[in-house]
Design an enzyme around this catalytic site. Structure first.
Site, PDB file in Angstrom:
ATOM      1  N   TYR A 118       0.828  -1.217   0.000  1.00 18.62           N
ATOM      2  CA  TYR A 118       0.000   0.000   0.000  1.00 18.62           C
ATOM      3  C   TYR A 118       0.864   1.270   0.000  1.00 18.62           C
ATOM      4  CZ  TYR A 118      -3.364   3.393   1.981  1.00 18.62           C
ATOM      5  OH  TYR A 118      -4.143   4.490   2.236  1.00 18.62           O
ATOM      6  N   ASN A 131       1.153  -9.687   0.555  1.00 14.86           N
ATOM      7  CA  ASN A 131       0.001  -8.813   0.817  1.00 14.86           C
ATOM      8  C   ASN A 131      -0.220  -7.868  -0.359  1.00 14.86           C
ATOM      9  OD1 ASN A 131      -2.143  -7.902   2.337  1.00 14.86           O
ATOM     10  ND2 ASN A 131      -0.932  -6.451   3.510  1.00 14.86           N
ATOM     11  N   LEU A 145      12.521 -11.704   1.596  1.00 18.35           N
ATOM     12  CA  LEU A 145      13.839 -11.177   2.008  1.00 18.35           C
ATOM     13  C   LEU A 145      14.513 -11.997   3.101  1.00 18.35           C
ATOM     14  CD1 LEU A 145      12.659  -7.592   1.653  1.00 18.35           C
ATOM     15  CD2 LEU A 145      14.844  -8.360   0.692  1.00 18.35           C
ATOM     16  N   LYS A 174       1.932  -6.400   9.094  1.00 14.61           N
ATOM     17  CA  LYS A 174       1.488  -5.149   9.733  1.00 14.61           C
ATOM     18  C   LYS A 174       0.140  -5.219  10.449  1.00 14.61           C
ATOM     19  CE  LYS A 174      -0.856  -3.367   5.684  1.00 14.61           C
ATOM     20  NZ  LYS A 174      -1.218  -2.235   4.874  1.00 14.61           N
ATOM     21  N   SER A 194       6.268   3.355  13.056  1.00 10.93           N
ATOM     22  CA  SER A 194       4.846   3.564  13.306  1.00 10.93           C
ATOM     23  C   SER A 194       4.658   4.307  14.616  1.00 10.93           C
ATOM     24  CB  SER A 194       4.197   2.182  13.406  1.00 10.93           C
ATOM     25  OG  SER A 194       2.963   2.266  14.061  1.00 10.93           O
ATOM     26  N   TYR A 205       3.439  -6.642  16.887  1.00 10.77           N
ATOM     27  CA  TYR A 205       3.731  -5.807  15.713  1.00 10.77           C
ATOM     28  C   TYR A 205       4.486  -4.545  16.143  1.00 10.77           C
ATOM     29  CZ  TYR A 205       2.933  -1.981  12.496  1.00 10.77           C
ATOM     30  OH  TYR A 205       3.122  -0.869  11.714  1.00 10.77           O
ATOM     31  N   LYS A 247       8.504  -3.009  15.517  1.00  5.47           N
ATOM     32  CA  LYS A 247       8.892  -1.659  15.064  1.00  5.47           C
ATOM     33  C   LYS A 247       9.873  -1.042  16.058  1.00  5.47           C
ATOM     34  CE  LYS A 247       6.676  -1.751  11.262  1.00  5.47           C
ATOM     35  NZ  LYS A 247       7.447  -1.922  10.022  1.00  5.47           N
ATOM     36  N   PHE A 271       1.515   7.917  11.295  1.00  4.88           N
ATOM     37  CA  PHE A 271       0.242   7.848  12.023  1.00  4.88           C
ATOM     38  C   PHE A 271      -0.716   7.000  11.177  1.00  4.88           C
ATOM     39  CE2 PHE A 271       0.801  10.072  16.024  1.00  4.88           C
ATOM     40  CZ  PHE A 271       2.157  10.319  15.898  1.00  4.88           C
TER      41      PHE A 271
END
Ligand code: UDP
Length: 338
Positions: free
Chosen positions: A11, A35, A59, A84, A124, A149, A153, A177
């Site tokens: 995305y 995804n 990866l 995510k 995030s 998740y 991060k 955000f």
């Protein structure tokens, strides 16, 4: 310059690839399609008139990454490739740690050996946990993340800080955000895979009749209308911030750089405000019901994005309504494909 974009068909990744190509960077994409779908690559080509190099692999397969880096001279990386879904990460945490961290470490090991710098990391606002004060700026203390998740991060950021310090590299940690919206061409957007967890895809599918009703998780929060508040940032604005952050790293004469930027609009919107903005922008109705609060949700989170404005010359200036119009156009496009 040639930039490796991992998760470049996802995305935010696909929108960023478009902005990189528009800014005359060459792009090499790695995406395992876990995804995304291949037609996103065709659409990137249609929108930009350019053909990025594409490799379909995971990866975690270090040997494939080695081959790629032997074949292309890479000048930097924007790393989007990661799982995510916050809720899913609570159910399969080991998969989250393995996928998000092993792939990151593989790239960094290669960059260390090959003397490549300029690394941008998708972070995030979840790294802040439930912050005590609003708005959240880059000095707001990090609390323990609520989900696995979020922990990947936080760990990713720590790994990158150590990487930059020990090996004299330039890194930028971008704390997003809530990204929303789709490309103005309506050819790129968030793909609906399964039942959406996030607000905007659920609102969109409800307006389209795919879902019967939106459940609003709680109207008894201590906010003006009782629903929770977030900072919704338009995905194209977000993509442009990556290019600005990359240019800053490239032009920075220092050997070691650790940049951290909050990427938001600086404005909070409640769930009900989003629903009404969607209805107004698209002249459709979104049936909803008020439900109990969702476990793990925080009341309010919005950014102070002044640092990005000052240091990157970047600001998210697309309105909520405009972003929600693009989401609806993307939905029409997806329906026209079926
Ligand atoms: N939300 C909601 N109904 C939904 C999905 C989300 O009311 O079907 C609310 C959620 O409780 C939160 C806001 O919308 O207050 C944004 O949620 P999202 O999952 O999109 O992002 P988050 O900020 O939780 O990462």
């Amino acid at each position: 310059m040639t930039i490796l974009v991992t998760g470049g068909l996802g995305y935010i990744g696909s929108h960023t690839v478009v902005e990189l190509l528009n800014n005359h960077f060459d792009v090499v994409i790695v995406d395992d399609l876990s995804n995304s779908e291949k037609f996103i690559l065709d659409n990137i080509e249609e929108v930009t008139g350019k053909s990025p190099v594409y490799y379909p692999f995971d990866l975690k397969r270090r040997e494939l990454l080695t081959q790629l880096l032997d074949a292309h001279k890479i000048d930097g990386c924007i790393n989007f490739a990661a799982f995510k879904a916050v809720g899913e990460s609570q159910v399969i945490p080991l998969d989250y740690y393995e996928n998000n961290l092993f792939s990151l470490i593989n790239i960094l090991q290669e960059f260390k050996t090959r003397n490549i710098s300029n690394f941008i990391f998708s972070s995030s606002c979840t790294v802040y946990g439930q912050a005590d004060e609003m708005p959240i700026d880059e000095n707001t203390p990090l609390k323990e993340a609520e989900s696995s998740y979020g922990k990947t991060k936080q760990m990713g950021e720590s790994i990158l800080k150590d990487f930059a310090t020990a090996y004299h590299k330039k890194v930028s940690l971008l704390r997003y955000f809530n990204p929303i919206g789709a490309h103005p061409s309506a050819k790129l957007g968030e793909l609906p895979i399964g039942v959406p967890n996030n607000l905007i895809p659920y609102v969109t599918q409800t307006a389209a009749g795919i879902r019967e009703k939106l459940s609003i998780w709680g109207d008894d929060y201590p906010t003006p209308d009782g629903t929770a508040i977030r900072d919704y940032i338009y995905v194209v604005d977000l993509a442009k911030a990556h290019v600005a952050a990359l240019k800053k790293l490239i032009n920075d004469p220092s050997e070691t750089v650790i940049d951290i930027f909050n990427l938001g609009t600086g404005k909070g919107s409640s769930v009900l405000e989003v629903v009404h903005a969607f209805e107004n922008a698209n002249q459709v109705s979104v049936p909803y019901q008020i439900c109990e609060r969702r476990a793990g949700d925080i009341t309010i989170a919005y950014a102070n994005a002044d640092k990005a404005e000052k240091e990157l010359g970047w600001k998210a200036d697309t309105s909520l309504e405009e972003a929600l119009r693009t989401t609806w156009e993307w939905q029409q496009y997806l329906e026209s494909r079926n």
